[in-house]
Design a protein around this motif. Sequence first.
Motif, short mmCIF file in Angstrom:
data_model
loop_
_atom_site.label_atom_id
_atom_site.label_comp_id
_atom_site.label_asym_id
_atom_site.label_seq_id
_atom_site.Cartn_x
_atom_site.Cartn_y
_atom_site.Cartn_z
N ASP A 1 -8.15 -38.91 -43.45
CA ASP A 1 -8.69 -39.69 -42.34
C ASP A 1 -7.65 -40.66 -41.79
OD1 ASP A 1 -11.13 -38.45 -42.39
OD2 ASP A 1 -12.16 -40.04 -43.48
N TYR A 2 -6.89 -41.28 -42.69
CA TYR A 2 -5.89 -42.24 -42.25
C TYR A 2 -4.74 -41.55 -41.51
CZ TYR A 2 -2.71 -46.22 -42.31
OH TYR A 2 -1.87 -47.24 -41.93
N ARG A 3 -4.31 -40.40 -42.03
CA ARG A 3 -3.24 -39.67 -41.35
C ARG A 3 -3.67 -39.19 -39.97
NH1 ARG A 3 -2.34 -37.94 -46.67
NH2 ARG A 3 -3.68 -36.11 -46.41
N GLU A 4 -4.94 -38.82 -39.85
CA GLU A 4 -5.44 -38.39 -38.55
C GLU A 4 -5.36 -39.53 -37.54
OE1 GLU A 4 -9.52 -36.63 -36.46
OE2 GLU A 4 -9.45 -36.94 -38.64
N LEU A 5 -5.72 -40.75 -37.97
CA LEU A 5 -5.64 -41.91 -37.08
C LEU A 5 -4.19 -42.24 -36.73
CD1 LEU A 5 -8.30 -44.26 -38.74
CD2 LEU A 5 -8.54 -43.05 -36.56
N PRO B 1 -5.40 -44.66 -31.84
CA PRO B 1 -6.70 -45.34 -31.98
C PRO B 1 -6.64 -46.65 -32.76
CG PRO B 1 -6.64 -43.32 -33.29
CD PRO B 1 -5.42 -43.30 -32.43
N LEU B 2 -5.64 -46.84 -33.61
CA LEU B 2 -5.58 -48.09 -34.39
C LEU B 2 -5.01 -49.25 -33.58
CD1 LEU B 2 -4.40 -46.83 -37.91
CD2 LEU B 2 -6.71 -47.49 -37.19
N ALA B 3 -4.37 -48.97 -32.46
CA ALA B 3 -3.79 -50.04 -31.65
C ALA B 3 -4.85 -50.66 -30.76
CB ALA B 3 -2.66 -49.47 -30.80
N ASP B 4 -4.86 -51.98 -30.70
CA ASP B 4 -5.76 -52.68 -29.80
C ASP B 4 -5.06 -52.86 -28.46
OD1 ASP B 4 -7.53 -54.22 -28.44
OD2 ASP B 4 -7.68 -55.81 -29.93
N LYS B 5 -5.33 -51.96 -27.55
CA LYS B 5 -4.62 -51.97 -26.27
C LYS B 5 -5.00 -53.15 -25.39
CE LYS B 5 -4.45 -46.90 -26.47
NZ LYS B 5 -5.24 -46.72 -27.69
#
Length: 647
Positions: A302-306, A313-317
């Motif tokens: 799951d973490y590698r997919e993100l 998806p982990l970046a707060d744009k």
Amino acid sequence: MRKSQKEIAESSRGISRRVLMLGVIQASVISVLGLRLRSMQLEHAEEFRLLSDGNSIKIRLLPPARGLILDRNGTIIAGNEQNYRVTLTRADAGDVSTVIARLRKIIPMSDRQVSDLMAEIRRRSAVTPIMVADRLTWQEFSSVALNAPTLPGVTPESGLSRSYPRAGDFSHVLGYVGPVSDYDLSKIDNPDPVLRLPEFQLGKVGMEARLEAPLRGKAGNRRVEVNSAGREMRELSRVEGQQGATVQTTLDARLQNFATQRLGSESAAAVVIDVTNGDIVAISSSPVFDPNKFVRGISGPDYRELMNHDHRPLADKTVQGAYPPGSTFKMVTLLAGLEAGVINAGTRFYCPGYLQLAGRRFHCWSRGGHGSVDAIGSLEHSCDVYYYELAQRVGIDRIAAMARKLGIGVRHDLPMSAITEGIAPDRAWKRARYNQEWQVGDSVNASIGQGYVLASPLQLAVMTARVATGREVIPRLVRSIDGVPEPVPEFADLGLNPLNLRTARGGMDAVMNAERGTARRSRTVAPEWLMAGKTGTSQVRNITAAERARGVIRNEQLPWNRRDHALFVCYAPFDAPRYAVSCVVEHGGGGSAVAAPIARDILLFALAGGLPPITAYPDGEREKVQEIWSRMNLMPQPTTKTVRARA
């Protein structure tokens, strides 16, 4: 010399008083000792008898319940859920390997889990409880409790774990919690002992991290009787911990849910600010992720997919993303020129489709040009050449000063992670950054939000709110802590000429409502919700002269990551501004085609307090809008419920 009878009598009385005082003191000490002895023999006799038999009394810390985070209407957006877990204390366990082998017959544990557990046990102090397993079923938990006599040092516990009921809707703004690591402890002077409890959860990013102190609460404790085998015999006393503070945000859960779904799978961001008080009512970055996975221990796949997702998806744009603002920056350049007196509302420049400067052509987006254009028309048609001409007259230092006055190139203080300052470049900035002098071509690029200029969606929303109001709107995310309202500052006047602001707003009105406005298709037709806005498209690649000669490649013909960014800013109602919105769609193509419809829909939802009447849209847009709504699974209107702050 013989003493007189009088002297002898006085001396006797003095000795009698001292003897009496000494007697009183002795009697008091004996009384206290007697009372203490009585207490030990009668009230605590059983406790001391057990201690004499090899039992001991130990004090265990009780983790406090983490404070709740609510939306502006009291809906829980970060709460706690029941969690059944098992811990092991090496000092009480004796033969740890034997205890774990017995425990494996009750709780499924892989060889890898056992290996990791043993390594953790060896690394930690013998008296520190180590988490063996959590999120057990009730059956597993009760089985451990029933077999406690054969499991010395093992303690079944019922506690609370963080949960995010809205899953991805608030993933970026709230962040998430996770187990305290050695790295976390290394950053804290004199860490709270509660942080060393097994699997105690600490804010890692977002509001959870920035508001860690009030959210954490204070630990309680319990005194337990432990026999010589390390088994807890009974609880002697308990002092519950103090729950963390309840934090009420300015966010609206339903609007946030709508904004998140409206952005969909795009790599995008949207921010909505109440211009009257600075409240951020929605701040959404897309794609989202489920923060519950991090709380529970996210799996490797799951973490590698993100991490490998090209949309990040982990970046707060919304606050971390810094983008060339493109033509949404033109209000900054226009106001800088108006305030400097270089131009007025009627000043015209001629646009042939390009500007020739020092042997180089700076092109307008319209290849054939716009002809003679005034200030309002320059925004309505988004004429680049108008701003190329203006930039040479007003200069970059005035443009940069206006950008900072409107909130670009300024780090806004919010409880979120890694908020960018953006860049409002000037001569001093380039000299300090690159040890180079500023060039006229740099000003030309900056005038249309390209070159060195960078801004976040948050900054663009603040800029729009300030243009709409003429005041120094300051964004905020926290409404109250434990029921105590956070102060709302009086916004200072920006000191801009009202006539100049009226010109900028008039241009934004023309963008939406004039016949040739670049965002006319995304206008609203409800009189009470008329919008003003500005489109923007920022290049992420250089277009060569050869490509221009044969025809610029259309965005949809390019790989996704080489397409232009699409931007749009707006506010409404035009005559009495309430909300300002910014929207950035990475590699979305044109701002008018992609970002404007999204921002308009979010703005209308905010104004209507839910889905707006379809009649608010132009006839040609209604079918498309209804089709978008039909694909959404919107959050229902919450039932009225009051969540109390801690006592």
